[in-house]
Design an enzyme around this catalytic site. Structure first.
Site, mmCIF file in Angstrom:
data_model
loop_
_atom_site.group_PDB
_atom_site.id
_atom_site.type_symbol
_atom_site.label_atom_id
_atom_site.label_comp_id
_atom_site.label_asym_id
_atom_site.label_seq_id
_atom_site.Cartn_x
_atom_site.Cartn_y
_atom_site.Cartn_z
ATOM 1 N N TYR A 112 29.990 -31.158 -23.503
ATOM 2 C CA TYR A 112 30.545 -30.125 -24.373
ATOM 3 C C TYR A 112 31.297 -30.797 -25.513
ATOM 4 O O TYR A 112 31.698 -31.965 -25.421
ATOM 5 C CB TYR A 112 31.409 -29.110 -23.631
ATOM 6 C CG TYR A 112 32.618 -29.618 -22.875
ATOM 7 C CD1 TYR A 112 33.480 -30.607 -23.362
ATOM 8 C CD2 TYR A 112 32.937 -29.063 -21.637
ATOM 9 C CE1 TYR A 112 34.598 -31.028 -22.664
ATOM 10 C CE2 TYR A 112 34.059 -29.480 -20.928
ATOM 11 C CZ TYR A 112 34.876 -30.456 -21.456
ATOM 12 O OH TYR A 112 35.986 -30.865 -20.761
ATOM 13 N N GLU A 175 24.626 -31.747 -26.643
ATOM 14 C CA GLU A 175 25.996 -31.265 -26.798
ATOM 15 C C GLU A 175 25.996 -29.741 -26.845
ATOM 16 O O GLU A 175 25.130 -29.133 -27.480
ATOM 17 C CB GLU A 175 26.633 -31.820 -28.071
ATOM 18 C CG GLU A 175 26.979 -33.297 -28.015
ATOM 19 C CD GLU A 175 28.344 -33.546 -27.370
ATOM 20 O OE1 GLU A 175 28.981 -32.575 -26.918
ATOM 21 O OE2 GLU A 175 28.755 -34.733 -27.333
#
Length: 341
Positions: A112, A175
């Site tokens: 993240y 991501e």
């Protein structure tokens, strides 16, 4: 006298030549027999035809798997073929491709960003960190590609899993826009949830990647798995079990196996918890599963963070880094299902 010597010499010469001819003839027959045997063997194993190379607008592509997929030994190019251009010479692909090769892409790592959408894009494209893909949180159907899959992106950093290290070299990084966690005064972390739209995007993207590169379940990992002392992402709110159940992506333990280990696990926690030999056993099990940890028989900070990483991924209901019976049972069930080869 001279005439007699001449006749004797001539006789010796004729005899010598005759003997040499006989020897040559004998050798020739043996050679013929050997040659015929080789011809028979060769005809039984004809050379396989090489797969063709596609050419589009002068650019060459190779999209055929030619090796053993069960050994993760595929050979396929989803980009153009990069070739040398030596001055004065021509590189040809008459014998292309050699079968002794495989993909660079062995791992899929999920992260993240700890930033909102706009700042995530800026950081991942303009600074010294990157990922191959970025999944936004805008509710649309777009996934941003930031780095060519055939190139290394800088997403994993110092990392390790089982026998591999420096996983930037062998991985694709995804991501996900997410704000990470907030810690209270006691250090307890509260993590931000992911939207359903994001999970669907990640699942579709991950499925495509692991299928094309034949990435095994044991190599679909969290950043926290490959760097447990440094990282927490994507954290306990990421639904690993959902990806496993609904998309057949990544690892998960068998519930029956976990239950089979629960009784003995509880006994271990109740009676052996602080024994160095038991701590060493737990650390060895973590190392065997894949985590970068050196067993030392102590409940140190590295061990706590490694247990926490295991809990983020496989036991998100409680991620305090303290080994309890369920965490111990889960770890044993995982090692049973995914043994190190």
């Amino acid at each position: 006298m001279r005439k007699t010597l001449y006749i004797i010499g001539l006789s010796v010469f004729v005899f010598s030549c005759t003997s040499q001819k006989n020897v040559k003839k004998s050798s020739y027959n043996a050679k013929t027999s050997t040659t015929q045997a080789k011809t028979t063997v060769k005809s039984a194993t004809p050379e396989k035809k090489k797969p063709e190379i596609d050419t589009e607008h002068g650019v060459e592509f190779f999209r055929t798997n030619i090796a053993d997929i069960t050994k993760n030994d595929n050979t396929a190019s989803y980009g153009s073929i990069v070739s040398a251009k030596p001055a004065g010479y021509k590189v040809v692909k008459t014998h292309f491709p050699a079968i002794a090769q495989n993909f660079r892409q062995k791992y899929l790592i999920l992260h993240y960003t700890v930033l909102p959408d706009d700042k995530s894009i800026t950081v991942l494209t303009q600074q010294s960190v990157s990922a191959h893909y970025l999944v936004n949180n805008l509710g649309d159907n777009e996934i941003y590609q930031l780095v060519d899959e055939n190139k290394r992106s800088y997403h994993a950093g110092v990392s390790s899993w089982r026998t591999d290290k420096n996983l930037n070299d062998t991985s694709i990084g995804i991501e996900i826009v997410n704000l990470g966690y907030k810690a209270d005064a006691t250090g307890y972390k509260t993590f931000e949830p992911f939207s359903e739209d994001q999970i669907k995007k990640v699942a579709a993207l991950a499925k495509d990647i692991v299928t094309r590169y034949n990435i095994p379940a044991t190599n679909v990992l969290a950043h926290s798995d490959i760097a447990p002392t440094r990282k927490q992402d994507p954290g306990p709110m990421f639904p690993w079990k959902k990806l496993y159940d609904e998309y057949q992506i990544g690892m998960w333990y068998d519930e029956m196996a976990k239950q089979n280990f629960m009784t003995s696990a509880q006994t271990d926690i109740d009676t052996k918890y602080n024994e160095p030999s038991f701590i060493f056993l737990v650390q060895t099990a973590l190392q065997k599963f894949g985590y970068d940890i050196l067993p030392n028989g102590k409940w140190d900070d590295t061990t706590k963070k490694t247990i926490e990483a295991l809990q983020y991924h496989f036991r998100p209901q409680n991620y305090n880094g303290i080994l309890d019976a369920e965490t111990w049972a889960v770890l044993q069930a995982l090692n049973q299902k995914y043994p190190t080869k």
